[in-house]
Design a protein around this motif. Structure first.
Motif, mmCIF file in Angstrom:
data_model
loop_
_atom_site.group_PDB
_atom_site.id
_atom_site.type_symbol
_atom_site.label_atom_id
_atom_site.label_comp_id
_atom_site.label_asym_id
_atom_site.label_seq_id
_atom_site.Cartn_x
_atom_site.Cartn_y
_atom_site.Cartn_z
ATOM 1 N N THR A 351 58.152 51.304 55.088
ATOM 2 C CA THR A 351 58.583 52.055 56.304
ATOM 3 C C THR A 351 57.801 51.632 57.632
ATOM 4 O O THR A 351 56.710 51.488 57.278
ATOM 5 N N PRO A 352 58.255 51.663 58.745
ATOM 6 C CA PRO A 352 57.401 51.645 59.817
ATOM 7 C C PRO A 352 56.192 52.746 60.001
ATOM 8 O O PRO A 352 55.047 52.449 60.482
ATOM 9 N N SER A 353 56.807 53.951 59.690
ATOM 10 C CA SER A 353 55.678 54.903 59.569
ATOM 11 C C SER A 353 54.613 54.667 58.468
ATOM 12 O O SER A 353 53.427 55.113 58.932
ATOM 13 N N LYS A 354 54.835 54.098 57.473
ATOM 14 C CA LYS A 354 53.879 53.802 56.482
ATOM 15 C C LYS A 354 52.965 52.845 56.866
ATOM 16 O O LYS A 354 51.680 52.773 56.714
ATOM 17 N N VAL A 355 53.684 51.828 57.430
ATOM 18 C CA VAL A 355 52.707 50.506 58.072
ATOM 19 C C VAL A 355 51.771 51.196 59.197
ATOM 20 O O VAL A 355 50.366 50.992 59.108
ATOM 21 N N LEU A 356 52.204 52.029 60.178
ATOM 22 C CA LEU A 356 51.541 52.705 61.292
ATOM 23 C C LEU A 356 50.450 53.612 60.682
ATOM 24 O O LEU A 356 49.245 53.622 61.151
ATOM 25 N N GLU A 357 50.656 54.168 59.765
ATOM 26 C CA GLU A 357 49.855 55.244 58.960
ATOM 27 C C GLU A 357 48.502 54.549 58.550
ATOM 28 O O GLU A 357 47.279 54.918 58.838
ATOM 29 N N GLN A 358 48.975 53.419 57.763
ATOM 30 C CA GLN A 358 47.700 52.664 57.147
ATOM 31 C C GLN A 358 46.788 51.858 58.402
ATOM 32 O O GLN A 358 45.726 51.560 58.197
ATOM 33 N N VAL A 359 47.697 51.202 59.293
ATOM 34 C CA VAL A 359 47.060 50.499 60.330
ATOM 35 C C VAL A 359 45.924 51.465 61.069
ATOM 36 O O VAL A 359 44.869 51.081 61.595
ATOM 37 N N CYS A 390 55.193 45.086 60.303
ATOM 38 C CA CYS A 390 56.710 45.656 60.321
ATOM 39 C C CYS A 390 57.624 44.619 59.887
ATOM 40 O O CYS A 390 58.634 44.899 59.342
ATOM 41 N N PHE A 391 57.402 43.481 60.539
ATOM 42 C CA PHE A 391 58.234 42.194 60.472
ATOM 43 C C PHE A 391 58.055 41.832 58.978
ATOM 44 O O PHE A 391 59.293 41.772 58.627
ATOM 45 N N HIS A 392 57.150 41.598 58.727
ATOM 46 C CA HIS A 392 56.998 40.916 57.416
ATOM 47 C C HIS A 392 57.069 41.760 55.960
ATOM 48 O O HIS A 392 57.736 41.369 55.214
ATOM 49 N N LEU A 393 56.820 42.853 56.091
ATOM 50 C CA LEU A 393 56.854 44.060 55.043
ATOM 51 C C LEU A 393 57.920 44.869 55.054
ATOM 52 O O LEU A 393 58.562 45.152 54.038
ATOM 53 N N ALA A 394 58.333 45.294 56.439
ATOM 54 C CA ALA A 394 59.451 46.347 56.485
ATOM 55 C C ALA A 394 60.717 45.725 56.780
ATOM 56 O O ALA A 394 61.570 46.288 56.597
ATOM 57 N N GLY A 395 60.693 44.522 57.046
ATOM 58 C CA GLY A 395 62.040 43.486 57.171
ATOM 59 C C GLY A 395 62.776 44.116 58.577
ATOM 60 O O GLY A 395 63.792 43.800 58.607
ATOM 61 N N MET A 396 61.961 44.523 59.534
ATOM 62 C CA MET A 396 62.398 44.850 60.733
ATOM 63 C C MET A 396 62.834 43.856 61.646
ATOM 64 O O MET A 396 62.183 42.717 61.523
#
Length: 446
Positions: A351-359, A390-396
């Motif tokens: 999810t985008p929140s998971k990406v943002l958390e780890q970044v 977000c583009f490559h992992l979350a497919g947004m």
């Protein structure tokens, strides 16, 4: 009455009135006059291939009827039938010669991917229907067919299904399925070996060309130029083209505009992430004769939402784990199997929140600053990394990423994703290692 003379006169009429010279050379000239029933006023013609018969009847029968009627001086019905024993007769010469016949069969279609084992749901029904139409009458509608969507949603399966179904209906057709990487490598090899005629013969003397992941032609001017001419030649001959990409043609930033306009000239279809019910159906089909409790299907389908390959892979892991340990498949075993295979409840769906958390954790920058509009180098870079992931992992989509992070326009996101990809390719500032580590953190069970 000499039916050959009648047909020669009709050919002259057709040649002067047809609006597509490729259609005249590719189809009309292959018709052979067979008989004329004067009592019933029926003029019979034969052709060798089922596909040719279908296309002629669909596109040109009315014109042929007018031509033969004019030659005979009265209205005449046309009958077209298959007769593979007849040889194609010489016809009125045209300004351009007919396309050369394919000289070899291609073995590029995977027989295990068919329409029968493709699970249809709301997200992919349109793509399935259009793909089947293309296979039934290639070159007549939806040319090119352009399928786009994130990885693992079934694009490649549909391409092979088109190939298998087309070969079932038209065994003599020359079909090529190829990844964009192989197309590019073949091109490079032929440039190196000075054998471009061989490359063009391979990819232009086909009835159906399918290229997977066309987005990898971005930033490669030489291959774009070559494919532009390949596309034109196939399309002018009304031979079918099928392409897939992870994005809309318009979103392929560094692809030439002349290619984009050709890609959208046919039918463009988004294959979205499959819904819950379809995911369950895919798992049930994949299970075959293995007994799987409904709660295990639900457990996997709840956690894997964006990638069919990952969905099927998770089920295969569970089945293999069960056989290895000689235990029945239960919800407890499924959880143990997926954790052992580094798939757990909180890592399967990015999810985008998971990406943002780890970044945020990796660069020690608060999430609200990454999502804000500060332009300092460190924060801007972290923001670009987050958008890339977000583009490559979350497919947004670019738009949804822009809405989520920094409230920026989709073109800005597009540029940022491209910039990070370039840094990875060139290994600038250790970007690849950083993203690999953040990805590992995202997928590490808590």
């Amino acid at each position: 009455m000499d039916i050959n003379s009648v047909w020669d006169e009709a050919l002259s009429y057709i040649y002067n009135n047809i609006d597509n010279e490729a259609g005249y050379n590719g189809y009309i000239r292959k018709l052979i006059p067979d008989s004329y029933d004067e009592n019933n006023s029926v003029f019979a013609l034969s052709v060798q291939l089922t596909l040719e018969k279908s296309i002629i009847e669909l596109r040109y029968k009315s014109l042929i009827t007018d031509a033969v009627s004019a030659a005979l001086g009265k209205h005449t019905d046309i009958k077209i039938f298959l007769n593979s024993s007849k040889n194609t007769a010489a016809a009125k010469p045209a300004k351009k010669t007919a396309p050369a016949p394919a000289v070899s069969k291609n073995k590029t279609i995977n027989p295990k991917f068919t329409f029968d084992n493709f699970v249809v749901g709301g997200a992919n029904e349109f793509a399935y229907t259009a793909s089947k139409k293309v296979a039934e009458l290639p070159g007549t509608e939806h040319n090119p067919l352009f399928l786009y969507g994130s990885s693992g949603v079934g694009k490649t399966h549909l391409m092979h299904a088109i190939g298998n179904h087309t070969l079932l209906l038209y065994p003599d057709m020359n079909i090529i399925y190829v990844t964009s990487e192989k197309f590019l490598n073949d091109f490079i090899a032929c440039v190196r070996d000075k054998s471009m005629d061989e490359f063009r013969h391979t990819y232009r003397d086909v009835d159906l060309l399918m290229i997977d992941d066309i987005q990898f032609f971005e930033n490669k001017e030489g291959i774009q130029e070559e494919f532009f001419h390949t596309f034109n030649e196939l399309h002018n001959r009304q031979n079918q083209i099928v392409l897939t990409s992870d994005r809309l043609p318009q979103d392929l930033v560094t692809l030439e505009d002349r290619l984009k306009t050709r890609f959208i000239s046919g039918l463009t279809i988004d294959i979205s992430m499959v819904d819950y019910e379809t995911r369950i159906a895919i798992l049930q089909k994949k299970a075959e004769n293995n007994y799987i409790p409904d709660e295990v299907y639900a457990y996997i389908a709840d956690r894997i939402k964006s990638n069919i390959r990952e969905l099927e892979g998770a089920l295969s892991m569970v089945i293999s784990f069960s056989k290895m340990h000689k235990k029945p498949i239960t919800i407890e075993l499924a959880k143990e199997a997926l954790i052992n295979m580094k798939l757990s409840d909180n890592i399967i769906k990015v999810t985008p929140s998971k990406v943002l958390e780890q970044v945020s954790n990796y660069y020690s920058i608060p999430i609200d600053r990454i999502k804000g509009k500060e332009r300092t180098k460190k924060i801007a870079y972290a923001r670009q990394v987050a958008q890339y992931m977000c583009f490559h992992l979350a497919g947004m989509t670019y738009k949804s990423i822009g809405d989520e992070i920094s409230k920026c326009d989709h073109t800005t996101v597009m540029s940022n994703v491209k910039k990070i990809q370039g840094m990875i390719d060139e290994n600038k500032e250790n970007t690849k290692n950083e993203i690999d580590q953040i990805t590992k953190n995202i997928y590490t069970p808590v």
